[in-house]
Design an enzyme around this catalytic site. Structure first.
Site, PDB file in Angstrom:
ATOM      1  N   SER A   1       2.292  24.758  55.157  1.00 57.01           N
ATOM      2  CA  SER A   1       3.031  25.989  55.465  1.00 57.01           C
ATOM      3  C   SER A   1       2.669  26.610  56.806  1.00 57.01           C
ATOM      4  CB  SER A   1       2.831  27.023  54.346  1.00 57.01           C
ATOM      5  OG  SER A   1       3.705  26.744  53.275  1.00 57.01           O
TER       6      SER A   1
ATOM      7  N   LYS B   1       5.447  27.369  59.136  1.00 54.94           N
ATOM      8  CA  LYS B   1       6.131  28.659  59.201  1.00 54.94           C
ATOM      9  C   LYS B   1       5.733  29.475  60.425  1.00 54.94           C
ATOM     10  CE  LYS B   1       6.823  29.197  54.189  1.00 54.94           C
ATOM     11  NZ  LYS B   1       6.068  28.058  53.650  1.00 54.94           N
TER      12      LYS B   1
ATOM     13  N   SER C   1       4.574  33.344  52.117  1.00 57.33           N
ATOM     14  CA  SER C   1       4.814  31.929  52.391  1.00 57.33           C
ATOM     15  C   SER C   1       5.999  31.414  51.586  1.00 57.33           C
ATOM     16  CB  SER C   1       3.555  31.102  52.078  1.00 57.33           C
ATOM     17  OG  SER C   1       3.625  29.842  52.707  1.00 57.33           O
TER      18      SER C   1
END
Length: 455
Positions: free
Chosen positions: A114, A117, A291
């Site tokens: 993640s 991101k 997230s």
């Protein structure tokens, strides 16, 4: 702290300092509940007044002592060698000077999870107006039918009016239903229009089992609560037909008992109800704080639409890459199959993550500054709420960072305020070991930066 006129860095992350201070005060101040009556001993002091906290954000002085590369290397030598980190790449930078203070294979691409991101948030903030909102509409169809038209806003909520929503200032299906009822419209059926997006709704590298696992839902331009079955549960399983489910929520709110179908609304159809999303910055920060994979993918598609690209998953990934390259970032070695980090096919060098975070914390990229507000606080909020155990490492309340976790993959990119008042950016990626072991080891590296004068 205060900063003199001239070069300065505004540290948004110092809201975490306030949180830590409040917690500390709350832990040492004991207010005795004294009951009125004859049992109170003579001379007992009156109960003290409650303490009122006034959170503020302060600038960090540019005159804070400057760390040296040799000092940072000494501070990280032991913690960065922990076997639990497996294959570790990383970089630490002083955003004020742009000096790289420490690195380990920073240009070697690894699976970022993640931390992808960070790229998505940066590209969206650089390429889309920060105040942009999305409007979800209901239009009139034929024979009493209404059509719910998706606009790419997964924050639309099925929660009743007055109830909490998962996302900040989320628009509600209940509001759409109320507008329709107030207009005196007799509704016979509800349909949904998903024409705003094109292409597959799932990336070829994703596992459909992750829908029930709560990590993803088919990416359609219409959904409620990002597809969560339990709207307020961060880890709730998600639906496999988000647009139809959103349409069913509207039908239930209107008291309509008929099958929801997929239809294409006429371009000139009369709008009978509409709701708008929170501003872009708010949605980006929600995505970072929790997230949320679905919101990340939707934001990247929004970026693609704004920049003239295709409204698809592939278009979103291309838009993130193109936007960052246009703004001068080096994407050598970067592979993006998605923009959420759910794909094991993604590859990103730690150097790029650190450059983005350094630009965010410094003055080089002012449009990125809002990203700092969305980063979870170590030991306090979001995906870092249960990280940075004070028995194991420092950093709680002083580190703000984006986490990343897949099986065998752990990553952490963010900022830290050192004990000397210097802001440092960092990016750390660990591949090949269990997150249960790697995450505390990554926390220890960031915690060592917090305690490091490093001169």
């Amino acid at each position: 702290m205060s900063a003199r006129k001239g070069t300065r860095i505004t540290l948004w992350v110092l809201t975490s300092v306030v949180i830590v201070a409040i917690i500390a005060v709350a832990s040492v101040v004991v207010v005795r509940q004294l009951n009125a009556g004859p049992d109170i001993p003579p001379g007992t002091p009156a109960r003290p007044a409650l303490i009122a906290a006034s959170p503020t954000i302060h600038a960090v002085s540019p005159d804070a002592p400057e760390p040296t590369p040799s000092g940072v290397r000494r501070a990280l030598a032991k913690v960065a060698a922990a076997p639990a980190l497996g294959k570790l790449t990383g970089e630490v930078t002083d955003p004020l000077t742009g000096t790289t203070l420490w690195s380990r294979n920073p240009n070697q691409p690894l699976i970022p999870a993640s931390n992808t991101k960070v790229l998505t948030a940066a590209a969206v903030l650089l390429g889309v107006p920060h105040d942009k909102r999305l409007t979800t509409k209901v239009v009139a169809g034929a024979d009493g039918q209404v059509i719910l038209v998706g606009a790419g806003d997964p924050t639309l909520s099925s929660q009743p009016t007055g109830a909490d929503t998962f996302f900040t200032d989320a628009p509600r299906i209940a509001s759409l239903a109320k507008q329709i009822r107030d207009a005196g419209i007799t509704v016979t059926s509800v349909a949904v229009d998903t024409g705003a997006y094109t292409g597959p709704t799932m990336d070829s590298t994703w596992d459909r089992r992750d829908i029930a696992g709560g990590d993803i839902t088919p990416i359609e331009p219409l959904m409620a609560d990002a597809g969560r079955i339990k709207p307020l549960d961060e880890f709730s399983p998600r639906v496999d037909d988000p647009a139809i489910t959103a349409g069913q929520a509207l039908a239930e709110a209107l008291g309509v008992d008929s099958k929801v179908t997929i239809e294409s609304a006429d371009a000139g159809a009369k709008v009978v109800a509409k709701v708008t999303s929170a501003p872009l910055v708010t949605r980006v920060n929600d995505m970072m704080r929790y997230s949320d994979n679905v919101l990340a993918e939707a934001l990247s598609i929004e970026l693609s639409q704004v920049t003239g690209g295709e409204a698809s998953l592939e278009g979103g990934a291309q838009a993130v890459r193109q936007t960052l390259e246009t703004k001068g970032f080096d994407l050598t070695g970067v592979t993006l199959h998605d923009t959420s980090g759910l794909s094991y096919a993604n590859r990103v060098p730690a150097a790029l993550l650190d450059k983005l975070m350094s630009g965010t914390a410094g003055t080089a990229q002012p449009k990125l500054r809002p990203m700092l507000d969305g980063l979870p606080i170590a030991g306090g909020t979001g995906t870092l709420a249960d990280r940075f155990d004070p028995k194991l490492t420092e950093g709680a309340g002083w580190v703000r960072a984006k986490t990343g976790t897949l099986t065998g993959v752990s990553s952490l990119t963010g900022t830290v305020l050192t004990v000397d008042g210097r802001v440092l950016s960092f990016a750390l990626m660990s591949n090949g070991t269990s997150p249960a072991d790697a995450r505390p080891a990554l926390d220890a590296v960031a915690g060592a930066l917090r305690e490091c004068g490093c001169r």
